[in-house]
Design a protein around this motif. Structure first.
Motif, PDB file in Angstrom:
ATOM      1  N   LEU A 265      14.142   8.102  33.449  1.00  0.00           N
ATOM      2  CA  LEU A 265      14.386   9.235  32.552  1.00  0.00           C
ATOM      3  C   LEU A 265      13.807   8.892  31.196  1.00  0.00           C
ATOM      4  CD1 LEU A 265      15.876  11.953  31.922  1.00  0.00           C
ATOM      5  CD2 LEU A 265      17.809  10.564  31.193  1.00  0.00           C
ATOM      6  N   GLN A 266      12.966   9.781  30.694  1.00  0.00           N
ATOM      7  CA  GLN A 266      12.402   9.555  29.360  1.00  0.00           C
ATOM      8  C   GLN A 266      12.825  10.697  28.454  1.00  0.00           C
ATOM      9  OE1 GLN A 266       8.201   9.217  30.084  1.00  0.00           O
ATOM     10  NE2 GLN A 266       8.479   7.401  31.359  1.00  0.00           N
ATOM     11  N   ILE A 267      13.367  10.332  27.327  1.00  0.00           N
ATOM     12  CA  ILE A 267      13.831  11.355  26.390  1.00  0.00           C
ATOM     13  C   ILE A 267      13.011  11.269  25.112  1.00  0.00           C
ATOM     14  CG2 ILE A 267      15.810  12.262  25.118  1.00  0.00           C
ATOM     15  CD1 ILE A 267      17.626  11.053  27.189  1.00  0.00           C
ATOM     16  N   THR A 268      12.367  12.349  24.752  1.00  0.00           N
ATOM     17  CA  THR A 268      11.651  12.358  23.480  1.00  0.00           C
ATOM     18  C   THR A 268      12.313  13.383  22.565  1.00  0.00           C
ATOM     19  OG1 THR A 268      10.080  13.939  24.396  1.00  0.00           O
ATOM     20  CG2 THR A 268       9.421  11.647  24.383  1.00  0.00           C
ATOM     21  N   GLY A 269      12.219  13.131  21.295  1.00  0.00           N
ATOM     22  CA  GLY A 269      12.815  14.051  20.325  1.00  0.00           C
ATOM     23  C   GLY A 269      14.313  13.896  20.226  1.00  0.00           C
ATOM     24  N   ALA A 270      14.839  12.737  20.651  1.00  0.00           N
ATOM     25  CA  ALA A 270      16.294  12.542  20.635  1.00  0.00           C
ATOM     26  C   ALA A 270      16.850  12.558  19.221  1.00  0.00           C
ATOM     27  CB  ALA A 270      16.649  11.221  21.330  1.00  0.00           C
ATOM     28  N   GLU A 271      15.966  12.434  18.225  1.00  0.00           N
ATOM     29  CA  GLU A 271      16.458  12.398  16.848  1.00  0.00           C
ATOM     30  C   GLU A 271      16.732  13.805  16.318  1.00  0.00           C
ATOM     31  OE1 GLU A 271      13.462  11.717  17.853  1.00  0.00           O
ATOM     32  OE2 GLU A 271      12.180  13.127  16.799  1.00  0.00           O
ATOM     33  N   VAL A 272      16.308  14.832  17.067  1.00  0.00           N
ATOM     34  CA  VAL A 272      16.551  16.213  16.624  1.00  0.00           C
ATOM     35  C   VAL A 272      18.058  16.481  16.570  1.00  0.00           C
ATOM     36  CG1 VAL A 272      16.265  18.641  17.252  1.00  0.00           C
ATOM     37  CG2 VAL A 272      14.364  17.052  17.532  1.00  0.00           C
ATOM     38  N   SER A 273      18.504  17.095  15.493  1.00  0.00           N
ATOM     39  CA  SER A 273      19.938  17.322  15.328  1.00  0.00           C
ATOM     40  C   SER A 273      20.351  18.734  15.720  1.00  0.00           C
ATOM     41  CB  SER A 273      20.342  17.076  13.881  1.00  0.00           C
ATOM     42  OG  SER A 273      20.333  15.709  13.621  1.00  0.00           O
ATOM     43  N   LEU A 274      21.515  18.839  16.328  1.00  0.00           N
ATOM     44  CA  LEU A 274      22.077  20.134  16.720  1.00  0.00           C
ATOM     45  C   LEU A 274      23.523  20.192  16.242  1.00  0.00           C
ATOM     46  CD1 LEU A 274      20.202  19.116  19.301  1.00  0.00           C
ATOM     47  CD2 LEU A 274      21.163  21.114  20.347  1.00  0.00           C
ATOM     48  N   ASP A 275      24.015  21.382  16.150  1.00  0.00           N
ATOM     49  CA  ASP A 275      25.424  21.563  15.841  1.00  0.00           C
ATOM     50  C   ASP A 275      26.242  20.901  16.948  1.00  0.00           C
ATOM     51  OD1 ASP A 275      27.269  23.709  14.115  1.00  0.00           O
ATOM     52  OD2 ASP A 275      28.103  23.101  16.034  1.00  0.00           O
ATOM     53  N   ARG A 276      27.313  20.185  16.536  1.00  0.00           N
ATOM     54  CA  ARG A 276      28.026  19.430  17.564  1.00  0.00           C
ATOM     55  C   ARG A 276      28.612  20.307  18.664  1.00  0.00           C
ATOM     56  NH1 ARG A 276      30.974  15.408  15.843  1.00  0.00           N
ATOM     57  NH2 ARG A 276      29.499  15.054  14.197  1.00  0.00           N
ATOM     58  N   SER A 277      28.965  21.542  18.335  1.00  0.00           N
ATOM     59  CA  SER A 277      29.508  22.382  19.400  1.00  0.00           C
ATOM     60  C   SER A 277      28.411  22.809  20.374  1.00  0.00           C
ATOM     61  CB  SER A 277      30.220  23.599  18.814  1.00  0.00           C
ATOM     62  OG  SER A 277      29.320  24.346  18.056  1.00  0.00           O
TER      63      SER A 277
END
Lengths: 125, 653
Positions: free
Chosen positions: B349-361
């Motif tokens: 599994l490769q995840i890119t863009g994991a640093e992108v932030s989203l609302d916790r909900s």
């Protein structure tokens, strides 16, 4: 010759608990409670402000829990002496606190003797 | 003791009251996690205080409730029906017990809460039903060698010691005490073995004795000094030359740093909130004063300033709610590993863009759909290693998650290099299941055919999953995504892989939207999707579909600038009376040109009332099944406006 009292910060969201610990420690004459905090954020702030020789830290608190606060305080001062105040059933949280760097723990409900024993053990090391 | 009693009574009363108002919110169906956490804390506090006062009946009852909420907040179980009422009973009883206790130091509590505590405990799933969740798992204090790795070689000056540490089994917490001993040893050397495992320290089978193998350059006396003042220590035996740590006996990870339901806030931010709050209070004062003096201009000015403060505050709060996607990465990785092991697949599994932030909900909401898609991708998408080799692919499959942000949406793409979906099989299933006719299917393009797998009942009805490489629960995934005002689309190539693209809003609470009117009423159109607003002559709008086209606005570098998009009349799309033929010279009609999921469209409306931030509420069952709407907005005047779901509106039009 007596040593100056050890300065203590008490962290617990219950005023009840804070005043109980404050009394237990103050009654020995060997500790001076210099501050109290009702949540982890306040604890971190007061710690850097007061630089106490000992912190008693509740685990379950609003804002920032005791384990996170312990991590944060130890990040600022790796020598900080923090004793966790836990309740029955929180073994896992206590182990987590210990791995975060807490020096010892007290289990609620506690007797003055138990508190003093743990605190003395931590401060004598 | 009187002083403590007073404190106890007043603080317990506060907790009971606060818990009461939160308990009433439990009945609303979906319970936000912060309420579960907060209720847990209230009962935890009451329990702790009561135990210290020796009020066993209060301790017993609040302990039971605390345990229940501990399971609820960890999602080990669902909120049971009727919990809210039961809690009210509990709070009444607790309150009565506190009053009895308050009567004085000699008073006793006459209420026996055991039956009620038993009712609460009966709601908690038995330990076997809950997967062992030990909170103490995470980054090790010392890097733990994996089963295959030998312990790191010790430098010549280091010696190994076998330390047998016995803790008084009657001590408060023998396990944590032993963990403390291990922790102390870590400061003077390296732990190469630990028997039993450190995670066994939490189980009741831990008998109080632990054998630690320590590699250190310090003498035996140093080890002794390090441990002999440990509280509750009953036995300490140290011998040199302990067997090197056998594989697998290394200390397992200790603490889990993720999964904390807390937010770290800089004190400067809190100070900013305080400043902002006092500014708002001053502005409110000014507004009240202006209103009292009937000074409209001054009131308007004060209101403007107040709105400014509120906007600023809202922005900061929204920022604080943001969390990077990587917070859920470990869980997704675990899912893939688990399913791969169970189904004998090899997958990375490769995840890119994991640093992108989203609302916790939003992040919390998206976990389940993602989890589901990943399970499907491994189980039905990725082929067995032998199969893959035959197809000329590397034996290990790859699943990519790509997270990216555009404007106020976050796009999450799950892509695998597996066998892809079988269009023909989906068509056959749609036909045989009586979902669509041959003619209807013929009119559908490939993405539409693929989306058929998200029709409720479509995929579960037959063994479609095996042939299509997808399917189970796709309807659930789609419903969940759309409930968040998000969208999903599927593309797939037979033999090459499948790509599922989802876009979800960055935040759920507030959207920037156009408020439009048409014959059917008042609606909100999410502004994020709208590229331009134009006025067109009504003579170009006819009741037949595609009566008018707008040139698609594309970037200057785009060679295909001549593409036209169809204009759809909102009334017609909603199924109300179509616009009649307009007389020549009638005023121009406002048209919103939008783009969702790569599809362009344009919507003709009666009137654009304005644009602004709207507070969004989900529709809730059963209205959430209306796919044309993604939610409802509360307007300033107290009215409601349905929020149009452009993607589904276009699809149904």
């Amino acid at each position: 010759m007596t040593a100056p009292p050890l300065r203590v910060l008490i962290v617990d969201d219950a005023l009840f608990m804070r005043s109980m610990i404050r009394d237990i420690l103050s009654n020995t004459g060997r500790f001076e409670v210099v501050g109290e905090a009702a949540n982890g954020l306040e604890a971190v702030r007061k710690y850097s402000e007061l630089k106490p020789g000992l912190v008693t830290m509740d685990i379950v608190m609003p804002e920032l829990d005791g384990i996170e606060a312990t991590r944060e305080i130890l990040r600022q001062d790796p020598q900080a002496r923090i004793v966790m105040c836990s309740a029955l059933g929180q073994e896992a949280l206590v182990i987590e606190s210990i791995s975060a760097g807490a020096r010892d723990f007290i289990v609620k409900p506690f007797t003055p003797e138990k508190v003093i024993r743990v605190v003395d053990n931590v401060t004598s090391r | 003791m009187k002083k403590y009693l007073d404190l106890f009574v007043s603080e317990a009363g506060e907790h009971i009251q606060a818990a009461g108002s939160e308990a009433s919110r439990l009945s609303a169906g979906l319970t936000p996690p912060d309420i579960l956490n907060s209720l847990f804390r209230h009962f935890h506090s009451i329990k702790g205080m009561a135990a210290s006062m020796g009020f066993t009946p209060i301790t017993t009852l609040s302990h039971a409730v605390e345990d229940l909420f501990d399971h609820l907040r960890k999602k080990d179980m669902e909120v049971p029906p009727g919990l809210s009422d039961l809690l009210m009973e509990v709070l009444d009883t607790t309150s009565a017990m506190v009053s009895q206790a308050a009567a004085g130091p000699d008073a006793s509590i006459a209420i026996d809460p055991s039956p009620m505590a038993a009712r609460i405990r009966a709601l908690i799933p038995p330990p076997g039903a809950v997967a062992a969740r030990v909170r103490g798992a995470g980054p090790p204090v010392q890097p733990a060698p994996g089963p295959a790795a030998a312990p790191p070689p010790s430098p010549a000056s280091e010696r190994q010691f076998r330390c047998l540490i016995g803790i008084d089994p009657a001590a408060d917490f023998p396990g944590p005490r032993a963990a403390l001993a291990v922790r102390r040893l870590e400061r003077i050397g390296q732990i190469v073995g630990c028997e039993p495992h450190q995670d066994a320290l939490l189980t009741t089978s831990f008998g109080g004795e632990i054998v630690v193998t320590l590699s250190t350059d310090r003498p035996e006396a140093a080890i002794r000094a390090c441990l002999n003042d440990l509280l509750d220590l009953r036995r300490l035996e140290i011998s040199e030359g302990g067997a090197p740590g056998a594989p697998g006996t290394a200390p397992p990870p200790l603490a889990d740093t993720a999964a904390q339901a807390t937010v770290r806030i800089q004190t400067s931010t809190l100070d900013w909130f305080l400043d902002s709050m006092s500014g708002m209070m001053a502005r409110r004062g000014a507004l009240a004063e202006a209103l009292r003096c009937r000074q409209v201009d001054a009131a308007t000015l004060a209101l403007e300033k107040l709105s400014e403060s509120i906007d600023g505050l809202r922005e900061r709060v929204m920022e604080l709610r943001l969390m990077p996607f990587e917070g859920i990465s470990p869980r997704l990785t675990r899912t893939v590993r688990e399913v791969a092991r169970r189904t004998a697949r090899r997958v990375s599994l490769q995840i890119t863009g994991a640093e992108v932030s989203l609302d916790r909900s939003v992040l919390e909401e998206i976990i389940d759909p993602l989890d589901h898609l990943l399970r499907n991708a491994v189980d039905h998408g990725i082929e067995l290693p032998t199969e893959r080799e035959l197809a000329g692919k590397p034996p290990a499959g790859t699943i990519r998650i790509d997270v990216s942000r555009s404007a106020d949406m976050v796009q999450v793409v799950v892509e695998d290099d597996g066998r892809g979906m079988d269009l023909a099989a989906i068509r056959r299933k749609a036909l045989s299941g009586g979902f669509f006719t041959q003619a209807e299917l013929a009119a559908m393009d490939e993405p539409q055919i693929l989306m058929l797998t998200t029709i409720p009942g479509f995929s579960t009805a037959a063994k479609i999953t095996e042939v299509s490489g997808r399917g189970v629960g796709m309807d659930v995934v789609r419903t969940r995504i759309e409930a968040m005002r998000g969208h999903m689309s599927i593309s797939s190539t037979r033999g090459t892989g499948t790509r599922i693209s989802m876009s979800v809003p960055l935040t759920v609470a507030v959207i920037d939207a156009f408020l439009v009117e048409c014959g059917a009423g008042l609606f909100a159109v999410p502004a994020g999707a709208v590229g331009s607003v134009e006025l067109i002559d009504p003579v170009h709008l006819r009741s037949s579909l595609g009566g008018a086209f707008l040139p698609a606005r594309r970037g200057p570098s785009d060679p295909d600038a001549s593409e036209l998009v169809p204009v759809v009349d909102l009334d017609e799309a909603l199924g109300s009376a179509p616009r009649g033929a307009s007389p020549p010279g009638a005023s121009p009609v406002p048209v919103l040109a939008y783009q969702v999921n790569g599809t362009r469209g344009a919507l003709a409306v009666g009137k654009i009332r304005g644009r602004g931030d709207l507070v969004v509420k989900p529709l809730g069952p059963p209205l959430e099944r209306l796919r044309r709407y993604s939610g409802v907005a509360l307007l300033d005047d107290g009215n409601l406006a349905l929020i149009l779901d452009l993607a589904n509106l276009a699809r149904s039009a």
